[in-house]
Design a protein around this motif. Sequence first.
Motif, mmCIF file in Angstrom:
data_model
loop_
_atom_site.group_PDB
_atom_site.id
_atom_site.type_symbol
_atom_site.label_atom_id
_atom_site.label_comp_id
_atom_site.label_asym_id
_atom_site.label_seq_id
_atom_site.Cartn_x
_atom_site.Cartn_y
_atom_site.Cartn_z
ATOM 1 N N VAL A 51 22.841 35.763 29.982
ATOM 2 C CA VAL A 51 22.041 34.717 29.330
ATOM 3 C C VAL A 51 22.410 33.360 29.912
ATOM 4 C CG1 VAL A 51 21.633 33.477 27.173
ATOM 5 C CG2 VAL A 51 21.651 35.968 27.178
ATOM 6 N N GLN A 52 23.699 33.098 29.998
ATOM 7 C CA GLN A 52 24.149 31.806 30.503
ATOM 8 C C GLN A 52 23.790 31.618 31.976
ATOM 9 O OE1 GLN A 52 28.301 31.039 29.898
ATOM 10 N NE2 GLN A 52 28.035 28.852 30.180
ATOM 11 N N GLY A 53 23.892 32.681 32.757
ATOM 12 C CA GLY A 53 23.647 32.563 34.190
ATOM 13 C C GLY A 53 22.193 32.572 34.605
ATOM 14 N N LEU A 54 21.345 33.260 33.842
ATOM 15 C CA LEU A 54 19.958 33.443 34.281
ATOM 16 C C LEU A 54 18.918 32.643 33.500
ATOM 17 C CD1 LEU A 54 19.974 37.267 35.032
ATOM 18 C CD2 LEU A 54 19.848 35.397 36.682
ATOM 19 N N HIS A 55 19.227 32.209 32.293
ATOM 20 C CA HIS A 55 18.236 31.475 31.510
ATOM 21 C C HIS A 55 17.873 30.170 32.227
ATOM 22 C CE1 HIS A 55 15.927 30.246 28.045
ATOM 23 N NE2 HIS A 55 16.503 29.057 28.140
ATOM 24 N N GLY A 56 16.595 29.995 32.487
ATOM 25 C CA GLY A 56 16.109 28.793 33.153
ATOM 26 C C GLY A 56 16.130 28.859 34.671
ATOM 27 N N GLN A 57 16.655 29.950 35.227
ATOM 28 C CA GLN A 57 16.733 30.064 36.684
ATOM 29 C C GLN A 57 15.378 30.432 37.286
ATOM 30 O OE1 GLN A 57 19.386 29.374 38.721
ATOM 31 N NE2 GLN A 57 20.152 28.545 36.789
ATOM 32 N N PRO A 58 14.984 29.766 38.364
ATOM 33 C CA PRO A 58 13.722 30.118 39.025
ATOM 34 C C PRO A 58 13.849 31.453 39.748
ATOM 35 C CG PRO A 58 14.848 28.369 40.214
ATOM 36 C CD PRO A 58 15.656 28.644 38.989
ATOM 37 N N THR A 59 12.893 32.339 39.496
ATOM 38 C CA THR A 59 12.841 33.644 40.141
ATOM 39 C C THR A 59 11.399 33.929 40.517
ATOM 40 O OG1 THR A 59 14.692 34.394 38.786
ATOM 41 C CG2 THR A 59 13.414 36.088 39.890
ATOM 42 N N GLU A 60 11.158 34.010 41.813
ATOM 43 C CA GLU A 60 9.813 34.236 42.341
ATOM 44 C C GLU A 60 8.809 33.232 41.776
ATOM 45 O OE1 GLU A 60 8.362 38.166 42.894
ATOM 46 O OE2 GLU A 60 10.376 38.988 43.152
ATOM 47 N N GLY A 61 9.215 31.973 41.735
ATOM 48 C CA GLY A 61 8.314 30.901 41.332
ATOM 49 C C GLY A 61 8.182 30.665 39.838
ATOM 50 N N ARG A 62 8.924 31.412 39.025
ATOM 51 C CA ARG A 62 8.857 31.236 37.571
ATOM 52 C C ARG A 62 10.256 31.070 37.008
ATOM 53 N NH1 ARG A 62 4.181 34.955 35.125
ATOM 54 N NH2 ARG A 62 4.001 33.150 33.787
ATOM 55 N N SER A 63 10.372 30.244 35.983
ATOM 56 C CA SER A 63 11.654 29.994 35.336
ATOM 57 C C SER A 63 11.885 31.051 34.253
ATOM 58 C CB SER A 63 11.626 28.595 34.720
ATOM 59 O OG SER A 63 12.827 28.328 34.079
ATOM 60 N N LEU A 64 12.936 31.855 34.420
ATOM 61 C CA LEU A 64 13.209 32.941 33.473
ATOM 62 C C LEU A 64 13.655 32.423 32.114
ATOM 63 C CD1 LEU A 64 15.283 35.524 35.543
ATOM 64 C CD2 LEU A 64 12.881 35.646 34.927
ATOM 65 N N ASN A 65 13.229 33.108 31.072
ATOM 66 C CA ASN A 65 13.739 32.903 29.717
ATOM 67 C C ASN A 65 14.520 34.162 29.370
ATOM 68 O OD1 ASN A 65 12.432 30.411 29.288
ATOM 69 N ND2 ASN A 65 10.542 31.481 28.810
ATOM 70 N N VAL A 66 15.810 34.000 29.109
ATOM 71 C CA VAL A 66 16.669 35.140 28.788
ATOM 72 C C VAL A 66 17.365 34.841 27.469
ATOM 73 C CG1 VAL A 66 18.574 36.597 29.567
ATOM 74 C CG2 VAL A 66 17.062 35.542 31.252
ATOM 75 N N ALA A 67 17.269 35.772 26.530
ATOM 76 C CA ALA A 67 17.884 35.593 25.215
ATOM 77 C C ALA A 67 18.322 36.950 24.670
ATOM 78 C CB ALA A 67 16.893 34.947 24.251
ATOM 79 N N ILE A 68 19.223 36.917 23.709
ATOM 80 C CA ILE A 68 19.620 38.132 23.006
ATOM 81 C C ILE A 68 18.398 38.639 22.250
ATOM 82 C CG2 ILE A 68 21.143 39.111 21.257
ATOM 83 C CD1 ILE A 68 22.603 38.233 23.815
ATOM 84 N N ALA A 69 18.096 39.920 22.393
ATOM 85 C CA ALA A 69 16.928 40.513 21.730
ATOM 86 C C ALA A 69 17.164 40.588 20.227
ATOM 87 C CB ALA A 69 16.641 41.897 22.292
ATOM 88 N N ARG A 70 16.125 40.279 19.465
ATOM 89 C CA ARG A 70 16.198 40.401 18.008
ATOM 90 C C ARG A 70 15.817 41.817 17.597
ATOM 91 N NH1 ARG A 70 12.286 35.959 16.098
ATOM 92 N NH2 ARG A 70 11.626 35.985 18.241
ATOM 93 N N ASP A 71 16.376 42.276 16.485
ATOM 94 C CA ASP A 71 16.023 43.580 15.953
ATOM 95 C C ASP A 71 14.586 43.551 15.441
ATOM 96 O OD1 ASP A 71 18.494 44.758 16.422
ATOM 97 O OD2 ASP A 71 19.291 44.077 14.499
ATOM 98 N N ARG A 72 13.917 44.681 15.586
ATOM 99 C CA ARG A 72 12.575 44.789 15.022
ATOM 100 C C ARG A 72 12.662 44.737 13.501
ATOM 101 N NH1 ARG A 72 9.239 49.539 17.998
ATOM 102 N NH2 ARG A 72 8.027 48.103 19.274
ATOM 103 N N SER A 73 11.715 44.055 12.892
ATOM 104 C CA SER A 73 11.756 44.000 11.424
ATOM 105 C C SER A 73 10.681 44.847 10.807
ATOM 106 C CB SER A 73 11.606 42.574 10.947
ATOM 107 O OG SER A 73 10.513 41.945 11.548
#
Length: 83
Positions: free
Chosen positions: A61-83
């Motif tokens: 999360v810390q290393g990849l969130h906001g990093q450009p990958t193939e022209g797009r800025s990645l959003n990486v977060a801890i997944a939430r449980d389905r409710s």
Amino acid sequence: MQNKLYVSNLAFSIDSAALRKLFTNYGVVMSSQVILDRDTGRSRGFAFVEMSTSEAAAAAVQGLHGQPTEGRSLNVAIARDRS
């Protein structure tokens, strides 16, 4: 902390293997799954990645969130449980 990550804003050209390769820099990847459109088979632009430890997940999360990958800025977060 959980080990499963939610990744969004993916380039449509990234598949599960490429996603796994991207995340292996931060630890052991247990699984990676790009979510595909049921009708077209094309990527929907988001995925789930499961890391082996919560520490590896936090590093990814810390290393990849906001990093450009193939022209797009990645959003990486801890997944939430389905409710």
